[in-house]
Motif scaffolding. Sequence first.
Motif, mmCIF file in Angstrom:
data_model
loop_
_atom_site.group_PDB
_atom_site.id
_atom_site.type_symbol
_atom_site.label_atom_id
_atom_site.label_comp_id
_atom_site.label_asym_id
_atom_site.label_seq_id
_atom_site.Cartn_x
_atom_site.Cartn_y
_atom_site.Cartn_z
ATOM 1 N N LYS A 23 -0.994 35.895 -13.948
ATOM 2 C CA LYS A 23 -1.693 36.991 -13.284
ATOM 3 C C LYS A 23 -0.861 37.565 -12.136
ATOM 4 O O LYS A 23 -0.938 38.760 -11.829
ATOM 5 C CB LYS A 23 -3.050 36.510 -12.784
ATOM 6 N N LYS A 66 0.711 41.466 -12.453
ATOM 7 C CA LYS A 66 0.346 42.463 -11.443
ATOM 8 C C LYS A 66 1.593 43.139 -10.872
ATOM 9 O O LYS A 66 1.598 44.353 -10.608
ATOM 10 C CB LYS A 66 -0.460 41.808 -10.329
ATOM 11 N N MET A 119 2.780 45.699 -13.485
ATOM 12 C CA MET A 119 1.912 46.869 -13.577
ATOM 13 C C MET A 119 1.983 47.711 -12.301
ATOM 14 O O MET A 119 1.863 48.939 -12.352
ATOM 15 C CB MET A 119 0.473 46.434 -13.857
ATOM 16 N N ASP A 120 2.205 47.071 -11.168
ATOM 17 C CA ASP A 120 2.380 47.807 -9.918
ATOM 18 C C ASP A 120 3.634 48.676 -10.000
ATOM 19 O O ASP A 120 3.630 49.846 -9.595
ATOM 20 C CB ASP A 120 2.478 46.820 -8.756
ATOM 21 N N ILE A 125 -3.540 48.329 -8.703
ATOM 22 C CA ILE A 125 -3.822 46.896 -8.758
ATOM 23 C C ILE A 125 -4.533 46.463 -7.479
ATOM 24 O O ILE A 125 -4.533 47.182 -6.479
ATOM 25 C CB ILE A 125 -2.533 46.054 -8.927
ATOM 26 N N LYS A 152 -4.082 43.876 -4.643
ATOM 27 C CA LYS A 152 -2.934 43.140 -4.124
ATOM 28 C C LYS A 152 -3.239 41.647 -3.977
ATOM 29 O O LYS A 152 -4.348 41.252 -3.601
ATOM 30 C CB LYS A 152 -2.527 43.698 -2.758
ATOM 31 N N GLU A 174 -7.235 37.271 -4.112
ATOM 32 C CA GLU A 174 -7.231 38.723 -4.064
ATOM 33 C C GLU A 174 -8.553 39.193 -3.478
ATOM 34 O O GLU A 174 -9.516 38.426 -3.394
ATOM 35 C CB GLU A 174 -7.032 39.328 -5.461
ATOM 36 N N PHE A 203 -9.374 45.467 -16.729
ATOM 37 C CA PHE A 203 -9.443 46.319 -15.548
ATOM 38 C C PHE A 203 -10.793 46.120 -14.853
ATOM 39 O O PHE A 203 -11.794 45.787 -15.494
ATOM 40 C CB PHE A 203 -9.312 47.800 -15.928
ATOM 41 N N PHE A 227 -8.742 49.393 -11.544
ATOM 42 C CA PHE A 227 -7.637 48.564 -11.078
ATOM 43 C C PHE A 227 -7.271 47.558 -12.166
ATOM 44 O O PHE A 227 -8.156 46.974 -12.797
ATOM 45 C CB PHE A 227 -8.023 47.791 -9.807
ATOM 46 N N PHE A 228 -5.978 47.339 -12.361
ATOM 47 C CA PHE A 228 -5.521 46.320 -13.302
ATOM 48 C C PHE A 228 -5.869 44.929 -12.771
ATOM 49 O O PHE A 228 -5.644 44.620 -11.604
ATOM 50 C CB PHE A 228 -4.013 46.442 -13.499
ATOM 51 N N GLU A 251 -5.607 41.759 -15.142
ATOM 52 C CA GLU A 251 -4.741 40.787 -15.790
ATOM 53 C C GLU A 251 -4.578 41.167 -17.248
ATOM 54 O O GLU A 251 -5.299 42.038 -17.766
ATOM 55 C CB GLU A 251 -5.347 39.377 -15.705
#
Length: 706
Positions: free
Chosen positions: A124, A128, A131-132, A138, A140, A199, A278, A287-288, A290
Amino acid sequence: MNAQTTTRPITRVLVANRGEIARRVFAACRARGIGTAAVFSDADADAPFVAEADVAVRLPGLTPTDTYLRSDLVLDAARKTGADAIHPGYGFLSENADFARAVMDAGLTWIGPDPDSIVQMGSKVESKRLMDEAGVPILKELDPDSITDDELPVLVKASAGGGGRGMRVVEKLEDLAETVASASREAASAFGDPTVFCERYIPTGHHIEVQVFGDRAGNAWAVGERECSIQRRHQKIIEEAPSPLVERHGADMRERLFKAARDAVTRIGYVGAGTVEFLADADGSFFFLEMNTRLQVEHPVTECTTGLDLVGLQLDIASGGELNGEEPTAIGHAIEVRLYAEDPAADWAPQAGAVREFSVPGVSTQFTNPEQGTPAVRLDAGIESGDVISTHYDPMVAKIIGSAPTRQAAALVLASALERMIWDGPVTNADLLVRVLREDDFLAGDTATSYLPEHPEVFKPLADESEKKIAAIVAAASAAAAVAAGSPSGPDAVVVTGEPETAEQALAQSIAEQVPRPRIGGWRLFHPDWRSRTYVIGEDEFTVEYRQRRERWEVSATSAPENEDVTIVSATAELVRVRVDGVERRFSVSRSGRRVVVAGSERSLTLVEAERFTDPQAVVAPGSLLAPMPGTVIRVGAQVGDTVNPGQKIIWLEAMKMEHSITSDAAGIVEELRVSEGDQVDVGALLAVIADEDAADAKEAEAAQA
């Protein structure tokens, strides 16, 4: 749309898993003429998936660590059975890159993504970062050592695996260190990897995921989205396709989701099945979270709406096939519920024990797609009647899927199937699932992740519907009375207890008046007195009083409202007709000891006939801490003589791959401690006794005087 196979066909697949996913993979293999092999722990020796495999190999032991997480034993089993491919299912070793490499190094086909993809997207943290970099929004990652009060609440998550294990919400800074440690232990037990991270936690949102596929030719498919917002303990219990939220926002949101999911596939050259998850807001932003580098538990809803066989597609791509044609589009709607052996009213405590009877009336297919465009019910179950739910694994019993042209039709056909389910076993979440499927906000598509806390009414048992419950309880008592009175049993028996309504009933009554019964159970010399039977449903007791006249039964259900007229129309040991306030219902009745299963056209109930006398040894002393479920003691946080506070954690249990803490209800002193680390305990076992300080002082003074 179907993948094209190449010159390296798979001939036998070993499934490195258990339960319903093993049976699902076997079904896909059988449809393609592929042989099957199973591995099984000692706890699963008699499980249905073992019987369905062509060949099977025992993995000695009970726990996942000793069996299904032992990659060396699984590879040895593949060698012994002649398997040339391994399907990992989900959970266990499914997202273990080292296992995937070992499978490939052994010359076997790995039915899953490349090991490098598992490392990149299975983590994960790493996924992230990727994908960021790709520009996908995402949440953070937060360093547990630097989190402040302003950043609370936070979510502690396991880096490997999923299913809600190793996941905790922290709302107080002083709880963070212990929560991280607990989540890490649970992650290590479930996935073999203790890594966790934090997170920002968003209490209200929508869990949206996109099913993806990739092949070695570089093709990438986004095969529809699913919504899985209704969760408990961060684990999904209801999933559906398509997503109500996405349907509300239309094509623009769907295309943005699909593009982000395809980008994840093409960026790393992903091959096989995966799911990009998401967290979405009500306004359509997302937001993403995983990427799961495996098949998902909820894959049947995508199958039912697209017509695809996703497991079959996995097999084809693993054999070198390609994705041909356009991406499939969804038709109609499908909703899946996860039937768990757990008690929602007891903080979702997992349950274990024998399943005496289990069936779902009206099932159209098992492990395969029903016909699209018509209302249907699909069942993917890991257990059958006569099986035992073990304490060593996840307590999921089955996945039940309703599909129909519309969302509301799918929900209602699924609710009906669940309500009519015949179940005699540990407590399940079936009643809660039925109530959710019929609840107004759910039917309107308002299904945020906060749904369950905001809808306490769905926790109410279905048995609280008075007229159905009273009818079922009267049916149980009537069948028991018929047995005592020596009445015949079976579907052909005719016992008249009211005025005859047909020629057949009149003839039966005439014969009964002239021919002595072969048994005189319950006979009295003088006028029959009222008798009673008491039944327990959950924590509630219900009493039925009855007596038999020459022409009929007289019955009084003490739990029935005064304005309800209860009449027994007819009763045998197995079949009962009951009329409540003018509405007649028919029930089949089966008994096993004190347990009674009463099944009607609308509802099945399991009752327990109450003991007539209380066993003094069954009375629990004040301050007793009892095991809420069977499991293993993994930690003891106090000793005899210690002073404890209300809410203080005393003992930790591991059951069904989850960690559970037992807390003190009041302040006091630990007077008895019956367990130690490593002990196996049954549900209801006495773990410890907490005495209030005054009682403890009095007992100590009494001992000193003696």
